[in-house]
Design an enzyme around this catalytic site. Sequence first.
Site, PDB file in Angstrom:
ATOM      1  N   GLN A 117      -7.639  -4.144  12.988  1.00  0.00           N
ATOM      2  CA  GLN A 117      -7.571  -4.550  11.303  1.00  0.00           C
ATOM      3  C   GLN A 117      -6.734  -6.106  11.470  1.00  0.00           C
ATOM      4  OE1 GLN A 117      -7.022  -1.446   8.513  1.00  0.00           O
ATOM      5  NE2 GLN A 117      -6.005  -0.793   9.917  1.00  0.00           N
ATOM      6  N   ASN A 118      -6.287  -6.547  12.295  1.00  0.00           N
ATOM      7  CA  ASN A 118      -5.373  -7.618  12.687  1.00  0.00           C
ATOM      8  C   ASN A 118      -6.331  -8.680  12.922  1.00  0.00           C
ATOM      9  OD1 ASN A 118      -2.773  -5.896  12.026  1.00  0.00           O
ATOM     10  ND2 ASN A 118      -2.039  -5.725  14.249  1.00  0.00           N
ATOM     11  N   ASP A 152      -4.298 -11.478  14.439  1.00  0.00           N
ATOM     12  CA  ASP A 152      -3.497 -12.247  15.335  1.00  0.00           C
ATOM     13  C   ASP A 152      -3.651 -11.778  16.183  1.00  0.00           C
ATOM     14  OD1 ASP A 152      -2.142  -9.763  16.470  1.00  0.00           O
ATOM     15  OD2 ASP A 152      -1.509  -9.762  14.494  1.00  0.00           O
ATOM     16  N   HIS A 159     -12.070  -7.472  10.758  1.00  0.00           N
ATOM     17  CA  HIS A 159     -11.248  -8.702   9.906  1.00  0.00           C
ATOM     18  C   HIS A 159     -11.626  -9.716  10.691  1.00  0.00           C
ATOM     19  CE1 HIS A 159      -9.085  -4.377   7.795  1.00  0.00           C
ATOM     20  NE2 HIS A 159     -10.742  -5.178   7.371  1.00  0.00           N
ATOM     21  N   CYS A 179     -16.456 -28.920  11.126  1.00  0.00           N
ATOM     22  CA  CYS A 179     -16.702 -28.553  12.417  1.00  0.00           C
ATOM     23  C   CYS A 179     -17.443 -29.375  13.112  1.00  0.00           C
ATOM     24  CB  CYS A 179     -17.567 -27.823  11.980  1.00  0.00           C
ATOM     25  SG  CYS A 179     -19.607 -28.684  10.962  1.00  0.00           S
ATOM     26  N   GLY A 203      -0.001   1.835  13.313  1.00  0.00           N
ATOM     27  CA  GLY A 203       0.782   0.961  12.078  1.00  0.00           C
ATOM     28  C   GLY A 203      -0.424   0.876  11.152  1.00  0.00           C
ATOM     29  N   ASN A 231       3.126   5.772  12.982  1.00  0.00           N
ATOM     30  CA  ASN A 231       3.822   4.681  11.723  1.00  0.00           C
ATOM     31  C   ASN A 231       5.320   4.806  11.259  1.00  0.00           C
ATOM     32  OD1 ASN A 231       1.875   3.017  10.271  1.00  0.00           O
ATOM     33  ND2 ASN A 231       2.536   4.022   8.697  1.00  0.00           N
ATOM     34  N   GLU A 275       6.051   5.194   8.648  1.00  0.00           N
ATOM     35  CA  GLU A 275       6.387   6.258   7.869  1.00  0.00           C
ATOM     36  C   GLU A 275       5.384   6.568   7.549  1.00  0.00           C
ATOM     37  OE1 GLU A 275       7.288   3.131   4.486  1.00  0.00           O
ATOM     38  OE2 GLU A 275       5.227   2.766   4.590  1.00  0.00           O
ATOM     39  N   ALA A 313       6.789   1.244  16.068  1.00  0.00           N
ATOM     40  CA  ALA A 313       5.435   1.504  17.400  1.00  0.00           C
ATOM     41  C   ALA A 313       6.351   0.917  18.610  1.00  0.00           C
ATOM     42  CB  ALA A 313       4.254   0.490  16.956  1.00  0.00           C
TER      43      ALA A 313
HETATM   44  P1  NAD Z   1      -0.680  -2.609   5.858  1.00  0.00           P
HETATM   45  O1  NAD Z   1       0.127  -3.731   5.924  1.00  0.00           O
HETATM   46  O2  NAD Z   1      -1.105  -2.539   4.872  1.00  0.00           O
HETATM   47  O3  NAD Z   1       0.722  -2.108   6.641  1.00  0.00           O
HETATM   48  C1  NAD Z   1       0.927  -1.668   7.568  1.00  0.00           C
HETATM   49  C2  NAD Z   1       1.839  -0.047   7.975  1.00  0.00           C
HETATM   50  O4  NAD Z   1       2.416  -0.303   8.859  1.00  0.00           O
HETATM   51  C3  NAD Z   1       2.769   0.414   6.822  1.00  0.00           C
HETATM   52  O5  NAD Z   1       1.846   1.955   6.944  1.00  0.00           O
HETATM   53  C4  NAD Z   1       4.346   0.934   7.591  1.00  0.00           C
HETATM   54  O6  NAD Z   1       5.067   1.916   7.146  1.00  0.00           O
HETATM   55  C5  NAD Z   1       3.830   0.882   8.925  1.00  0.00           C
HETATM   56  N1  NAD Z   1       4.386   0.071   9.909  1.00  0.00           N
HETATM   57  C6  NAD Z   1       5.152  -1.057   9.762  1.00  0.00           C
HETATM   58  N2  NAD Z   1       6.315  -1.659  10.824  1.00  0.00           N
HETATM   59  C7  NAD Z   1       6.136  -0.803  11.525  1.00  0.00           C
HETATM   60  C8  NAD Z   1       6.730  -0.636  12.859  1.00  0.00           C
HETATM   61  N3  NAD Z   1       7.063  -1.490  13.082  1.00  0.00           N
HETATM   62  N4  NAD Z   1       5.852   0.200  13.858  1.00  0.00           N
HETATM   63  C9  NAD Z   1       4.635   1.551  13.146  1.00  0.00           C
HETATM   64  N5  NAD Z   1       4.518   0.950  11.713  1.00  0.00           N
HETATM   65  C10 NAD Z   1       5.076   0.586  11.560  1.00  0.00           C
HETATM   66  O7  NAD Z   1      -1.628  -2.602   7.421  1.00  0.00           O
HETATM   67  P2  NAD Z   1      -2.982  -2.541   7.302  1.00  0.00           P
HETATM   68  O8  NAD Z   1      -3.104  -0.660   7.463  1.00  0.00           O
HETATM   69  O9  NAD Z   1      -3.363  -3.089   9.034  1.00  0.00           O
HETATM   70  O10 NAD Z   1      -4.063  -2.994   6.676  1.00  0.00           O
HETATM   71  C11 NAD Z   1      -4.175  -4.464   5.714  1.00  0.00           C
HETATM   72  C12 NAD Z   1      -4.886  -5.997   6.096  1.00  0.00           C
HETATM   73  O11 NAD Z   1      -3.504  -6.654   6.858  1.00  0.00           O
HETATM   74  C13 NAD Z   1      -5.941  -5.798   7.325  1.00  0.00           C
HETATM   75  O12 NAD Z   1      -6.583  -6.172   6.429  1.00  0.00           O
HETATM   76  C14 NAD Z   1      -5.146  -6.779   8.191  1.00  0.00           C
HETATM   77  O13 NAD Z   1      -5.814  -7.552   8.164  1.00  0.00           O
HETATM   78  C15 NAD Z   1      -4.502  -7.672   7.201  1.00  0.00           C
HETATM   79  N6  NAD Z   1      -3.383  -7.793   7.850  1.00  0.00           N
HETATM   80  C16 NAD Z   1      -2.827  -8.539   9.509  1.00  0.00           C
HETATM   81  C17 NAD Z   1      -1.341  -9.184  10.053  1.00  0.00           C
HETATM   82  C18 NAD Z   1      -1.852  -9.343  11.385  1.00  0.00           C
HETATM   83  O14 NAD Z   1      -3.052  -9.525  11.383  1.00  0.00           O
HETATM   84  N7  NAD Z   1      -0.717  -8.876  12.362  1.00  0.00           N
HETATM   85  C19 NAD Z   1      -0.488  -8.760   9.359  1.00  0.00           C
HETATM   86  C20 NAD Z   1      -1.089  -8.661   7.960  1.00  0.00           C
HETATM   87  C21 NAD Z   1      -2.083  -8.093   7.157  1.00  0.00           C
END
Ligand code: NAD
Length: 235
Positions: free
Chosen positions: A89-90, A92, A107, A137, A177, A203, A205, A221
């Site tokens: 879902q990230n 990055d 995403h 573009c 995560g 995860n 939590e 993680a």
């Molecule tokens: P979320 O932010 O809703 O949830 C993140 C989860 O990760 C939480 O449950 C938290 O407890 C857990 N977490 C935090 N630190 C952790 C660690 N060190 N190890 C393991 N778990 C850990 O994120 P989501 O469920 O991915 O959904 C939200 C949306 O956020 C996605 O659609 C995504 O596109 C977007 N998003 C992406 C990024 C990225 O690309 N890095 C960053 C922020 C949001």
Amino acid sequence: MRGKKVVILTGAGISAESGVRTFRDNDGLWENHRIEDVATPEAWRADPQLVWKFYQARRRQMNEVEPNPAHEALAKLESEIEDFTLITQNVDDLHERGGSNSVIHMHGRLQTLRCETSKQIETRMSDSDLTDDYVYCNCCAEPSRMRPDIVWFGEMPMHMEEIYSAGESCDVFIVVGSSGHVYPAAGMVHVARSIGAHTILVNYEMPANGEDFDEVHLGKAGEILPELVEKWLAE
Ligand code: NAD
């Protein structure tokens, strides 16, 4: 786990230890913004400058952060498991930089931008693409403004056919995560469960959908995944 069909779904939590903030850890705020102000098509229409600046900051941050041991552990798993699918879902690129070869970004991605007229995407990460000015573009005769190549709330995630088909035929489904709040990603565990896959969660939590997993490993993680991967590969 060797010889099994393994599907992994990662969320913002896997990049947290690299210094990329998650969405939910501060009550739905992302870098001090409300999600609806920066991550919806309505926000882009109402205040494109705010949305653009927010994503340009996220895009610039990609040049400052590094993959962590959790990304590297999944790259190792990929290299040793024949039938392996990594869905994230990230937005990055830390999985790719951590060594993963094939990543499905449901995403969207920060490195690419999408032409608002033709919908074509371009990788635009040079210094001049990363200022707070809009980027235009290369595809249209009259260059059009580009938007972030991101699936915002209210938009359809990408590659869903491929994602469901992986979830519907796996032996092991692992989530790392993710808060279990953002659908349809959060519902993938039900798809995997319904065909009898073994479901595992890593995860920090217990998330909203924690009850749906056969195995739950709570912690960071980057600290627990490398050990789990060693154990899974030894099984
Ligand atoms: P979320 O932010 O809703 O949830 C993140 C989860 O990760 C939480 O449950 C938290 O407890 C857990 N977490 C935090 N630190 C952790 C660690 N060190 N190890 C393991 N778990 C850990 O994120 P989501 O469920 O991915 O959904 C939200 C949306 O956020 C996605 O659609 C995504 O596109 C977007 N998003 C992406 C990024 C990225 O690309 N890095 C960053 C922020 C949001």
